[in-house]
Design an enzyme around this catalytic site. Structure first.
Site, PDB file in Angstrom:
ATOM      1  N   ARG A  36      32.209  47.456  36.794  1.00 55.46           N
ATOM      2  CA  ARG A  36      33.384  46.428  36.874  1.00 55.46           C
ATOM      3  C   ARG A  36      34.633  47.456  36.152  1.00 55.46           C
ATOM      4  NH1 ARG A  36      33.558  41.936  39.683  1.00 55.46           N
ATOM      5  NH2 ARG A  36      32.492  40.324  38.227  1.00 55.46           N
ATOM      6  N   THR A  79      35.087  37.439  32.499  1.00 53.54           N
ATOM      7  CA  THR A  79      35.005  35.781  32.220  1.00 53.54           C
ATOM      8  C   THR A  79      33.926  34.598  31.711  1.00 53.54           C
ATOM      9  OG1 THR A  79      32.672  35.988  33.372  1.00 53.54           O
ATOM     10  CG2 THR A  79      34.420  36.564  34.979  1.00 53.54           C
ATOM     11  N   MET A 102      31.396  35.344  25.442  1.00 52.35           N
ATOM     12  CA  MET A 102      30.656  36.253  24.214  1.00 52.35           C
ATOM     13  C   MET A 102      31.316  36.761  23.277  1.00 52.35           C
ATOM     14  SD  MET A 102      27.317  35.589  26.592  1.00 52.35           S
ATOM     15  CE  MET A 102      25.546  35.919  25.242  1.00 52.35           C
ATOM     16  N   SER A 133      34.868  31.943  35.777  1.00 53.32           N
ATOM     17  CA  SER A 133      34.050  32.142  36.406  1.00 53.32           C
ATOM     18  C   SER A 133      32.846  30.649  36.714  1.00 53.32           C
ATOM     19  CB  SER A 133      33.029  33.373  36.470  1.00 53.32           C
ATOM     20  OG  SER A 133      32.222  32.517  34.843  1.00 53.32           O
ATOM     21  N   ASP A 134      32.565  29.541  35.664  1.00 55.15           N
ATOM     22  CA  ASP A 134      31.902  28.419  36.039  1.00 55.15           C
ATOM     23  C   ASP A 134      31.974  27.800  35.028  1.00 55.15           C
ATOM     24  OD1 ASP A 134      30.431  30.566  33.980  1.00 55.15           O
ATOM     25  OD2 ASP A 134      30.328  28.496  33.090  1.00 55.15           O
TER      26      ASP A 134
HETATM   27  N1  HPA Z   1      28.829  30.821  28.374  1.00 56.63           N
HETATM   28  C1  HPA Z   1      28.982  32.152  27.468  1.00 56.63           C
HETATM   29  N2  HPA Z   1      29.539  33.066  28.197  1.00 56.63           N
HETATM   30  C2  HPA Z   1      29.979  33.349  29.425  1.00 56.63           C
HETATM   31  C3  HPA Z   1      30.098  32.052  30.088  1.00 56.63           C
HETATM   32  C4  HPA Z   1      28.873  30.896  29.373  1.00 56.63           C
HETATM   33  O1  HPA Z   1      29.308  29.895  30.321  1.00 56.63           O
HETATM   34  N3  HPA Z   1      30.742  31.928  31.961  1.00 56.63           N
HETATM   35  C5  HPA Z   1      30.768  32.632  31.960  1.00 56.63           C
HETATM   36  N4  HPA Z   1      30.708  33.801  30.574  1.00 56.63           N
END
Ligand code: HPA
Length: 231
Positions: free
Chosen positions: A24, A90, A180, A203-204
């Site tokens: 990236r 993300t 993180m 992203s999720d």
């Molecule tokens: N947990 C931790 N770090 C992340 C996550 C997650 O669900 N999605 C993107 N980074």
């Protein structure tokens, strides 16, 4: 040259974007910067310096998690005299109201990481963003037609946690999303009197299980990188 960054003194700008993924970093450098050169290839953790709208800027991969990011951030602040660090990454939303593609500006970084317990054995340090970077990032995003969400994020040491409900208590107390690195970034910036901000795209989603497609990730990531560069 520092232990993990192969740049000569002066090769890194005072302002550095920090994506976790070194590819990236390469993509940001190739898409947005001019007069670019790669100053680091150690461990393939690429770092580039170039120019954005006439301003010198660097982009350095940080790796994943507080320990990896801390190595790069320590060396950038301590050995290359960097003054501004903007993480672009993300995250996973833990709030119903925050969906895939939303942009979060992290005002603070909660964590279960032991790193700050080692530094502060007698209390809990509260790692916080630089107010002026945060305010500018908000204004820039709004001018770009984006309404960012501002709040506390949780920097996890475990991407894969044995406890499926591990995030629920944090969500109840208003934490927006899991990532993180932010707690480590904000702590080190404070130590070295530098400014730091984390900008994240969702992203999720931990409630719905929904995930961004690769194409969505790419587009959203570049939009976020643009906010960081405009800063
Ligand atoms: N947990 C931790 N770090 C992340 C996550 C997650 O669900 N999605 C993107 N980074």
């Amino acid at each position: 040259m520092s232990l993990h960054i192969g740049a000569a003194k002066g090769e890194i700008a005072k302002r550095v974007l920090l994506p976790g993924d070194p590819l990236r970093a390469k993509a940001i450098a190739e898409n947005f910067l001019s007069d670019t050169h790669c100053y680091n290839k150690i461990r393939n953790m690429f770092g580039y310096t170039g120019s954005y709208k006439g301003e010198r800027v660097s982009v350095q991969g940080s790796g994943m998690g507080i320990p990896s990011l801390s190595i790069y951030v320590n060396e950038l602040l301590n050995e290359y005299d960097v003054k501004q660090l903007i993480r672009v990454g993300t995250c996973g939303s833990i709030q119903q109201s925050i969906g895939i593609g939303d942009i979060i500006l992290a005002i603070s970084g909660s964590t279960h990481s032991n790193t700050n317990n080692l530094r502060f054995p007698n209390g809990n340090y509260a790692p916080a963003a630089d107010f002026f970077l945060l305010r500018s990032a908000y204004d820039i995003a709004v001018n770009m037609g984006i309404e960012p969400i501002i709040g506390n994020v949780f920097s996890s040491d475990l991407f894969y946690n044995d406890d499926p409900g591990h995030w629920e208590k944090w969500a109840e107390y208003g934490v927006l999303a899991l990532e993180m690195e932010t707690s480590g970034l904000y702590t080190l910036a404070a130590k070295y009197h530098a400014q730091a901000l984390t900008i994240l795209t969702v992203s999720d989603h931990l409630l719905s299980g929904e995930q961004a497609t690769a194409e969505m990730r790419e587009t959203q990531f570049m939009e976020m990188a643009k906010i960081a560069l405009e800063l």
